[in-house]
Design an enzyme around this catalytic site. Structure first.
Site, short mmCIF file in Angstrom:
data_model
loop_
_atom_site.label_atom_id
_atom_site.label_comp_id
_atom_site.label_asym_id
_atom_site.label_seq_id
_atom_site.Cartn_x
_atom_site.Cartn_y
_atom_site.Cartn_z
N ALA A 1 0.57 -1.32 -0.14
CA ALA A 1 0.04 -0.10 0.51
C ALA A 1 0.61 0.92 -0.02
O ALA A 1 0.49 2.49 0.53
CB ALA A 1 -0.76 0.13 1.30
N ARG B 1 -4.13 8.88 -8.98
CA ARG B 1 -5.66 9.75 -10.15
C ARG B 1 -7.42 9.14 -9.08
O ARG B 1 -8.09 9.89 -9.68
CB ARG B 1 -5.97 8.41 -10.93
CG ARG B 1 -5.28 8.12 -12.86
CD ARG B 1 -6.06 7.16 -12.91
NE ARG B 1 -4.55 5.85 -13.19
CZ ARG B 1 -5.99 5.05 -13.32
NH1 ARG B 1 -6.98 4.75 -13.97
NH2 ARG B 1 -4.68 3.75 -13.27
N ASP C 1 -5.36 -2.03 -2.16
CA ASP C 1 -6.18 -1.25 -2.82
C ASP C 1 -7.62 -2.09 -4.05
O ASP C 1 -7.87 -2.38 -4.95
CB ASP C 1 -5.44 -0.22 -4.09
CG ASP C 1 -4.93 -1.20 -5.52
OD1 ASP C 1 -4.71 -2.15 -4.98
OD2 ASP C 1 -4.26 -0.17 -5.68
N ASN D 1 -7.89 2.70 -8.41
CA ASN D 1 -7.06 3.77 -8.54
C ASN D 1 -8.08 5.56 -8.93
O ASN D 1 -7.38 5.90 -9.09
CB ASN D 1 -6.73 3.28 -9.90
CG ASN D 1 -5.43 1.95 -10.53
OD1 ASN D 1 -5.23 1.83 -9.42
ND2 ASN D 1 -6.33 0.86 -11.10
N TYR E 1 -33.52 11.62 15.35
CA TYR E 1 -32.55 10.95 14.78
C TYR E 1 -31.74 10.28 16.76
O TYR E 1 -32.37 10.91 17.98
CB TYR E 1 -31.22 12.84 15.02
CG TYR E 1 -30.31 11.87 15.49
CD1 TYR E 1 -29.33 11.03 14.69
CD2 TYR E 1 -29.24 12.74 16.76
CE1 TYR E 1 -27.82 11.28 15.39
CE2 TYR E 1 -28.13 12.78 17.28
CZ TYR E 1 -27.25 11.34 16.44
OH TYR E 1 -26.17 11.18 16.18
N SER F 1 -43.84 13.01 20.25
CA SER F 1 -43.30 13.85 19.18
C SER F 1 -42.59 15.04 19.73
O SER F 1 -42.87 15.75 20.13
CB SER F 1 -44.50 13.96 18.01
OG SER F 1 -44.77 12.93 17.46
C1 UD1 Z 1 1.42 -5.74 -10.38
C2 UD1 Z 1 1.68 -6.75 -10.82
C3 UD1 Z 1 0.69 -7.07 -12.04
C4 UD1 Z 1 -0.70 -7.75 -12.39
C5 UD1 Z 1 -1.06 -6.73 -11.27
C6 UD1 Z 1 -2.63 -6.74 -10.54
C7 UD1 Z 1 4.27 -6.46 -10.69
C8 UD1 Z 1 5.74 -6.08 -10.82
N1 UD1 Z 1 2.51 -6.90 -11.11
O1 UD1 Z 1 0.91 -4.93 -11.59
O2 UD1 Z 1 1.37 -7.94 -12.86
O3 UD1 Z 1 -1.39 -7.77 -12.87
O4 UD1 Z 1 -0.41 -5.73 -10.12
O5 UD1 Z 1 -3.43 -6.11 -10.13
O6 UD1 Z 1 4.13 -6.45 -9.45
N2 UD1 Z 1 3.21 -0.88 -4.63
C9 UD1 Z 1 3.71 -0.36 -3.60
N3 UD1 Z 1 5.21 -0.23 -3.48
C10 UD1 Z 1 6.17 0.49 -4.59
C11 UD1 Z 1 5.09 -0.43 -5.44
C12 UD1 Z 1 3.80 -0.31 -6.05
O7 UD1 Z 1 3.56 -0.67 -2.34
O8 UD1 Z 1 7.19 0.33 -5.22
C13 UD1 Z 1 1.99 -0.91 -3.55
C14 UD1 Z 1 0.62 -0.32 -4.66
O9 UD1 Z 1 0.16 0.21 -3.76
C15 UD1 Z 1 -0.61 -1.21 -5.07
C16 UD1 Z 1 0.45 -2.57 -5.62
O10 UD1 Z 1 1.90 -2.68 -4.90
O11 UD1 Z 1 -1.15 -1.37 -4.12
C17 UD1 Z 1 0.54 -2.50 -6.72
O12 UD1 Z 1 1.10 -2.27 -7.59
P1 UD1 Z 1 0.53 -1.29 -9.04
O13 UD1 Z 1 1.86 -0.09 -9.44
O14 UD1 Z 1 -0.88 -1.00 -9.04
O15 UD1 Z 1 0.95 -2.80 -10.00
P2 UD1 Z 1 0.74 -2.80 -11.14
O16 UD1 Z 1 1.42 -2.33 -12.39
O17 UD1 Z 1 -1.58 -3.10 -11.27
#
Ligand code: UD1
Ligand code: CA
Length: 425
Positions: A9, A15, A104, A229, A334, A375
């Protein structure tokens, strides 16, 4: 033995266009992250929440709501693989399973995580990826299998060839791993990819090259990995979650008169033969008994407990209150921070004045069994009305009322005969 969880997270919720961290946005009174954390409660005694962007707020949320769980700071954010690696110092001597999931995706079900775990155990795997089949798999990492159908690697959309992009099986971003076997990977991941990140998905290729067993458990319902997102995603997730809840309630014998205008949070329990009338919004954690009538236009704000045979009607808002059996609050009221006994009648327009805005103190209203409130009364808390007492319409209650007494605050009525005729000459 219970296993460990890692929840990613730390990423930026660009976005969402919000000053609130993405995972703290709410769906019917509960944060996105809250849904994820509640889902792992039953099989994780220890969870690590990876935080980065707006870390202070997320940390504060975890501390005050999930004190048993830890937050681990990831700065800078160098990718999903890097995110998991920051937990390594905490799990140096741990040998067991770890579930990795995203903060998320609030729609994932506890049952699915359990199935993933069972599958992982039954197949004796070292890495089990939750996969999903999408007709249009855009943006997901693709699961690439060999001729023998075994998983070879996961490729991100941005790194994929046209052939790889045509694969419909995707990585849902949820994994179960045998920690002691996978741990060494985190010091060996590389960033030689289109995004220049440490990809968590590369543990698959890493594991295969070391003869570890990699499996995929395929999701039955793709809705469960719906990620948030944007505000539009948030609205869609709310709708999906609500529909799921209404369906479940109806299957269990609750009448929902109009599912299109009714909103009921996942954490609201409702007993059999209760009827929920249109335009009702029940958020947060609530418990409603059997044979109740709720709505139309009722709002529960959470921590509401309603016994059997209770009627809560139009334009009644209830928060943090207990309501005993056979009690009615039919119209325009309320009820907050209150304890109501049984067989009570709350007249139209009754208000519990629970909040003192001068000192910010909230106080309780206690109504014992068989109390009748006329009332348009105001109950200025803290106040107790003892059993069977009667409060006359239009009364403002500022002190405790004894059992079976009548309380009345009302200027005597004056009738001036023919007054209208006199003044309209
Ligand atoms: C990732 C997967 C992808 C998969 C998808 C599913 C990788 C490289 N790819 O891609 O194969 O299909 O999820 O939703 O893992 N986050 C961190 N630290 C970081 C980067 C990300 O905590 O440095 C967290 C984000 O907050 C998020 C989650 O990791 O909750 C996923 O990161 P995100 O960048 O959304 O990955 P995707 O590109 O969607
Ligand atoms: Ca990304």
């Amino acid at each position: 033995m219970k296993l460990k969880s890692i929840i990613l997270a730390a990423g930026k919720g660009t976005r969402m266009k919000s000053e609130t961290p993405k995972v703290l946005h709410k769906i019917m009174g509960k944060s996105i992250l809250g849904y994820v954390l509640d889902n792992i409660k039953n099989f994780s005694d220890e969870a690590f929440i990876i935080i980065g962007h707006q870390a202070e707020e997320v940390e504060e949320f975890v501390k005050s709501n999930y004190a048993a769980y830890k937050t681990v700071l990831q700065t800078p954010q160098l990718g999903t693989g890097h995110a998991v690696s920051v937990v390594c110092p905490y799990l140096e001597n741990y040998s067991g399973q770890v579930i990795i999931l995203c903060g998320d995706t609030p729609l994932i079900k506890e049952k699915t995580l359990q199935n993933l775990l069972d599958y992982h155990n039954q197949t004796n795997s070292d890495i089990t990826v939750l996969s999903a089949i999408f007709e249009n798999p855009a943006n997901y990492g693709r699961i690439i299998r060999g001729h023998d159908n075994s998983i070879k690697y996961i490729v991100e959309e941005k790194d994929a060839t046209t052939e790889e992009k045509s694969v419909k099986e995707v990585n849902a971003g949820i994994y179960c791993v045998n920690w002691e076997k996978i741990k060494p990977a985190f010091s060996q991941l590389k960033t030689n990819n289109a995004q220049g990140e440490y990809y968590l998905t590369d543990i698959v290729k890493w594991g295969k090259s070391r003869n570890l067993k990699v499996s995929a458990y395929t999701l039955e319902n793709n809705e469960e990995i719906y990620g948030i997102n944007s505000r539009e995603n948030l609205a869609n997730a709310t709708k999906i979650m609500n529909n799921r809840k209404l369906r479940e309630l109806m299957e269990n014998g609750v009448t929902i008169t109009d599912p299109t205008s009714t909103w009921i949070s996942e954490d609201t329990e409702i007993g059999q033969d209760t009827i929920i009338y249109p335009s009702t919004y029940l958020e947060g954690k609530n418990k409603i008994g059997k044979n109740c009538k709720i709505g139309p236009f009722t709002h529960f704000r959470g921590e509401v407990e309603v016994a059997d045979n209770v009627k809560i009607g139009n334009f009644v808002e209830v928060k943090k209150s207990k309501i005993g059996p056979n009690t009615n609050a039919g119209h325009l009221s309320y009820i907050g921070d209150s304890e109501l006994g049984s067989n009570i009648n709350i007249g139209a327009g009754t208000i519990t004045a629970n909040f003192n805005p001068i000192n910010n103190v909230k106080s309780k209203t206690i109504l014992k069994d068989n109390v009748k409130i006329g009332s348009n009364s105001v109950l200025v808390a803290p106040v107790t009305v003892e059993e069977g007492a009667n409060v006359a319409a239009g009364t403002i209650i500022t002190k405790d009322i004894k059992a079976w007494a009548l309380a009345i605050t009302r200027a005597p009525i004056r009738i001036i005969e023919n007054w209208v005729k006199k003044v309209s000459k």
